[in-house]
Design an enzyme around this catalytic site. Sequence first.
Site, PDB file in Angstrom:
ATOM      1  N   THR A  14       0.813  -1.225   0.000  1.00 24.39           N
ATOM      2  CA  THR A  14       0.000   0.000   0.000  1.00 24.39           C
ATOM      3  C   THR A  14       0.843   1.270   0.000  1.00 24.39           C
ATOM      4  O   THR A  14       0.483   2.271  -0.608  1.00 24.39           O
ATOM      5  CB  THR A  14      -0.920   0.000   1.248  1.00 24.39           C
ATOM      6  OG1 THR A  14      -1.718  -1.165   1.201  1.00 24.39           O
ATOM      7  CG2 THR A  14      -1.836   1.212   1.269  1.00 24.39           C
ATOM      8  N   SER A  60       1.011 -10.162  -0.274  1.00 30.40           N
ATOM      9  CA  SER A  60       0.443 -11.520  -0.289  1.00 30.40           C
ATOM     10  C   SER A  60       1.202 -12.410  -1.271  1.00 30.40           C
ATOM     11  O   SER A  60       1.120 -13.635  -1.191  1.00 30.40           O
ATOM     12  CB  SER A  60      -1.026 -11.489  -0.709  1.00 30.40           C
ATOM     13  OG  SER A  60      -1.735 -10.635   0.134  1.00 30.40           O
ATOM     14  N   THR A 167       4.423  -9.393  14.935  1.00 29.86           N
ATOM     15  CA  THR A 167       3.287 -10.036  14.279  1.00 29.86           C
ATOM     16  C   THR A 167       2.262  -8.959  13.905  1.00 29.86           C
ATOM     17  O   THR A 167       2.156  -7.952  14.600  1.00 29.86           O
ATOM     18  CB  THR A 167       2.712 -11.115  15.229  1.00 29.86           C
ATOM     19  OG1 THR A 167       1.821 -11.935  14.515  1.00 29.86           O
ATOM     20  CG2 THR A 167       2.002 -10.551  16.428  1.00 29.86           C
ATOM     21  N   CYS A 278      -1.180 -18.834  21.791  1.00 31.79           N
ATOM     22  CA  CYS A 278      -1.349 -17.610  22.587  1.00 31.79           C
ATOM     23  C   CYS A 278      -0.516 -16.485  22.004  1.00 31.79           C
ATOM     24  O   CYS A 278       0.544 -16.711  21.432  1.00 31.79           O
ATOM     25  CB  CYS A 278      -0.903 -17.844  24.033  1.00 31.79           C
ATOM     26  SG  CYS A 278      -1.911 -19.047  24.881  1.00 31.79           S
TER      27      CYS A 278
HETATM   28  N1  ASP Z   1      -2.286  -5.760   0.860  1.00 33.34           N
HETATM   29  C1  ASP Z   1      -1.246  -4.830   1.203  1.00 33.34           C
HETATM   30  C2  ASP Z   1       0.065  -5.599   1.235  1.00 33.34           C
HETATM   31  O1  ASP Z   1       0.374  -6.233   2.194  1.00 33.34           O
HETATM   32  C3  ASP Z   1      -1.536  -4.175   2.498  1.00 33.34           C
HETATM   33  C4  ASP Z   1      -0.456  -3.240   2.978  1.00 33.34           C
HETATM   34  O2  ASP Z   1       0.446  -2.849   2.271  1.00 33.34           O
HETATM   35  O3  ASP Z   1      -0.512  -2.846   4.140  1.00 33.34           O
HETATM   36  O4  ASP Z   1       0.779  -5.553   0.282  1.00 33.34           O
END
Ligand code: ASP
Length: 342
Positions: A14, A60, A167, A278
């Site tokens: 993003t 992703s 995380t 956890c």
């Molecule tokens: N979907 C985006 C990514 O991980 C979200 C982000 O950049 O925060 O590439």
Amino acid sequence: MNFPRVLIIYTGGTIGMVNDPITGTLTAFNFNNLYDQIPELNRLNVELNTISFEKPVDSSEMNPTYWKEIATMVFQNYNTFDGFVILHGSDTMAYTASALSFMLQGLQKAVILTGSQLPINEIRTDGRENVLTSIEIAAAKNLNGAPRIKEVAIYFENNLYRGNRTTKISANAFEAFSSPNFPPLATAGIHINYNDDNFKSPSKELILKTKLDNRVALLKIFPGFNAKVYKSLFDIENIKGIVLETFGAGNAPTDSLFDDLIADYIQQGGIILNITQCQSGAVEQGLYETSSFFQKIGVIGGSDMTTESAICKLMYALGNSNNNADVIKILKHNLVGELTIV
Ligand code: ASP
């Protein structure tokens, strides 16, 4: 006067997107225009260079091949720059940070991953502050002129965390990350406060380790889970190691089918790494009856590792060992600050 030199590596996410006013979708902006988006960069006492993935990706899409590309970019530019900032999507940033910490061992310089929840051209973007502060931290020096941070870290919304302890905890809050089992390395307010006591002290020179074996699996158990459904996972031909996410301090239901599957798999040479579901705390096998079987058959306790770190460490251990004894030794050892030895 010579300013510190920082290399920005843009991988996607993003942070590098802008809103297309016509279609309303997010598209990658030309990274050469970074100064147009963040004019404050001109006022930093830092000499900046940028390189970008040829085709930036949503995080992703990240995988060991991309991790190798990033690690190699850092390695090849290591002597030219004082620090590195990696712009990356937040979704899998904790995995990439964990992987890089195992791939770039003996770092004497900062490798800071950052990104944003809102695109850089949005008025309320968190990206501007994240990028500017990350650069400042990557360029920071000790009184003796050596880089202040000498490890892979994530900077997001005022906190600098050890990368392999981090995380992602929120899909929309600006405070998207946490480090439940290790305190922040630094906190940014009016000043950047460094918690020097928490820093790693590297002893060696940088070694690039690019071999990762992704024949691994992740199994999260739940009350009522049916071991039969997961039978095909315990296939030593295709899966060399499994990260098992268990309850509390490393416990699982007493289930003879599951116990047999695990015991047979280990006997055939499979590796099982036990971590907790956890958010914080550690696995202590043998503390309860429900985990003493694991201890007996050779399941490895993963202490307080995050899932992200456990997966990457398993890939690293399998990729860098010739036999199971070595894999187990690596997994039990605190290699790059990823786990607490109790
Ligand atoms: N979907 C985006 C990514 O991980 C979200 C982000 O950049 O925060 O590439």
